[in-house]
Enzyme design. Structure first.
Site, short mmCIF file in Angstrom:
data_model
loop_
_atom_site.label_atom_id
_atom_site.label_comp_id
_atom_site.label_asym_id
_atom_site.label_seq_id
_atom_site.Cartn_x
_atom_site.Cartn_y
_atom_site.Cartn_z
N VAL A 28 -7.38 18.23 76.21
CA VAL A 28 -6.01 17.74 76.25
C VAL A 28 -5.83 16.57 75.29
O VAL A 28 -4.81 16.48 74.59
CB VAL A 28 -5.62 17.33 77.69
CG1 VAL A 28 -4.32 16.52 77.70
CG2 VAL A 28 -5.47 18.56 78.58
N GLU A 29 -6.82 15.70 75.21
CA GLU A 29 -6.68 14.51 74.37
C GLU A 29 -6.66 14.84 72.89
O GLU A 29 -5.79 14.34 72.15
CB GLU A 29 -7.83 13.52 74.67
CG GLU A 29 -7.73 12.85 76.02
CD GLU A 29 -6.55 11.91 76.13
OE1 GLU A 29 -6.06 11.41 75.09
OE2 GLU A 29 -6.11 11.67 77.27
N THR A 30 -7.59 15.65 72.40
CA THR A 30 -7.72 15.81 70.94
C THR A 30 -8.06 17.23 70.49
O THR A 30 -8.43 17.42 69.33
CB THR A 30 -8.82 14.87 70.38
OG1 THR A 30 -10.08 15.21 70.99
CG2 THR A 30 -8.50 13.42 70.66
N TYR B 19 -0.22 15.31 83.44
CA TYR B 19 -1.42 15.18 82.62
C TYR B 19 -2.65 15.62 83.40
O TYR B 19 -3.47 16.40 82.92
CB TYR B 19 -1.58 13.74 82.15
CG TYR B 19 -2.90 13.47 81.47
CD1 TYR B 19 -3.05 13.68 80.10
CD2 TYR B 19 -4.01 13.04 82.19
CE1 TYR B 19 -4.26 13.45 79.46
CE2 TYR B 19 -5.23 12.81 81.56
CZ TYR B 19 -5.35 13.02 80.22
OH TYR B 19 -6.55 12.81 79.60
#
Length: 347
Positions: free
Chosen positions: A131-133, A329
């Site tokens: 999800v982050e990168t 999230y």
């Protein structure tokens, strides 16, 4: 020796007894050269942390004001309708699932090691980094020094939480410069998000200082190029915030909004109720959740004008929201990790 961004914030020598400053080229003219607030900040950095004020001023003189960053910080003038299913579709999708499968296969031994040491399942770690990168594909292209200087010295005053947010970024800039000074790394080199988050797991400087781990054992912490360091750091972060090994995170719920249920919904992501309390207001708590004996939360996930989804969550779900204060999230992280696990036959 000046280090590249690969070793930024690496562990300082065990024999170091003072804050050391790297040698920098002559400062270039920029929006932060000679400003009174920058001089005050540098003086305070020296007083509180021992970082040479002249070095800090030379570094900050090379920081550039990023015109787009204050705009990106502002909340939307007309908040859109929140839609969990649309949000989910951005993250639990084929590109991330394929990339996550490759990442898991390439780093299976390290993920298993982290699961044993920290109690955090591989699927959760894989979900966070995805999800982050997208497993390092999108780590950001803003110079971290520029982003943090902009948000420290030029945070938009019209923001509804301007004072608190500016103070937060001032703390992050402080840690960024303290770490660069101590490790003799180049503060001009790291790139990241427009908020100053760095590497595969998008750690802010204070999180890097507190939770980042040299998990591949090469003597340095490299969250840009070492998947092992990223894996160990994410697992360490989650455990530090209270992750409990073996505790589930959530279950889907079929509930109907009612006046009796409203207090549970107002508690949002914070687990605040016993299974018995929730059952008394009509929540069909699964037997597995009742048997845990942990506090629980009922989280509503709006779907625009459609019918909302609901999940019953545990303290481990809450821990994931410490990474990003959002139920959307956290659930996207967990569902992406589960999707990757199913794709690999590990579910």
């Amino acid at each position: 020796m000046t280090l590249t961004r690969r070793t930024f914030m690496g562990q300082a020598s065990a024999t170091a007894t003072a804050v050391l400053a790297p040698t920098l080229a002559t400062a270039q003219t920029s929006g932060y050269a000679g400003r009174a607030d920058v001089r005050r900040f540098a003086a305070e950095l020296q007083s509180l942390h021992g970082v040479d004020a002249s070095w800090s001023e030379r570094v900050l003189a090379q920081a550039q004001f990023l015109t787009q960053v204050p705009r990106l910080m502002m909340p939307p003038s007309r908040p859109g309708v929140r839609n969990w299913r649309v949000y989910r579709s951005r993250f639990v999708e084929p590109i991330r699932i394929r990339a996550g499968s490759t990442f898991w296969e390439d780093n299976a031994a390290t993920l298993d090691k982290a699961a044993r040491e920290f109690g955090v399942p591989p699927a959760v770690i894989v979900g966070v980094i995805g999800v982050e990168t997208i497993y390092g594909r999108n780590v950001g292209n803003f110079r971290v020094l520029d982003a943090l200087a902009t948000l420290t010295f030029d945070f938009p005053r019209e923001h509804p939480k301007a004072q608190a947010r500016q103070a937060y970024f001032e703390g992050e800039l402080t840690q960024f410069l303290v770490s660069a000074s101590r490790t003799r790394s180049d503060p001009l080199a790291p790139v990241g998000s427009y908020a100053g988050a760095m590497g595969l797991p998008q750690f802010m400087p204070t999180s890097w200082a507190k939770f980042a781990r040299d998990y591949d054992g090469d003597g340095r912490i490299d969250l840009w190029n070492s998947p092992a360091d990223a894996i160990g750091s994410v697992a360490n972060y989650l455990r530090a915030f209270g992750w409990q090994a073996g505790l589930p995170t959530h279950w889907p719920l079929a509930v109907t909004r009612s006046a009796a249920l409203q207090p549970a919904l107002e508690a949002d992501i914070l687990p605040s109720f016993t299974a018995t309390q929730l059952q008394s207001v009509g929540v069909a708590v699964p037997a597995a959740a009742s048997a845990l004996g942990t506090p629980l939360a009922v989280v509503e996930l709006p779907n625009g004008t459609g019918e909302a989804d609901f999940v019953l969550t545990t303290p481990n779900f809450y821990v994931v929201t410490r990474y990003n204060w959002s139920a959307f999230y956290a659930l996207a992280v967990l569902e992406l990790g589960q999707a990757v696990a199913r794709n690999l036959g590990r579910a």
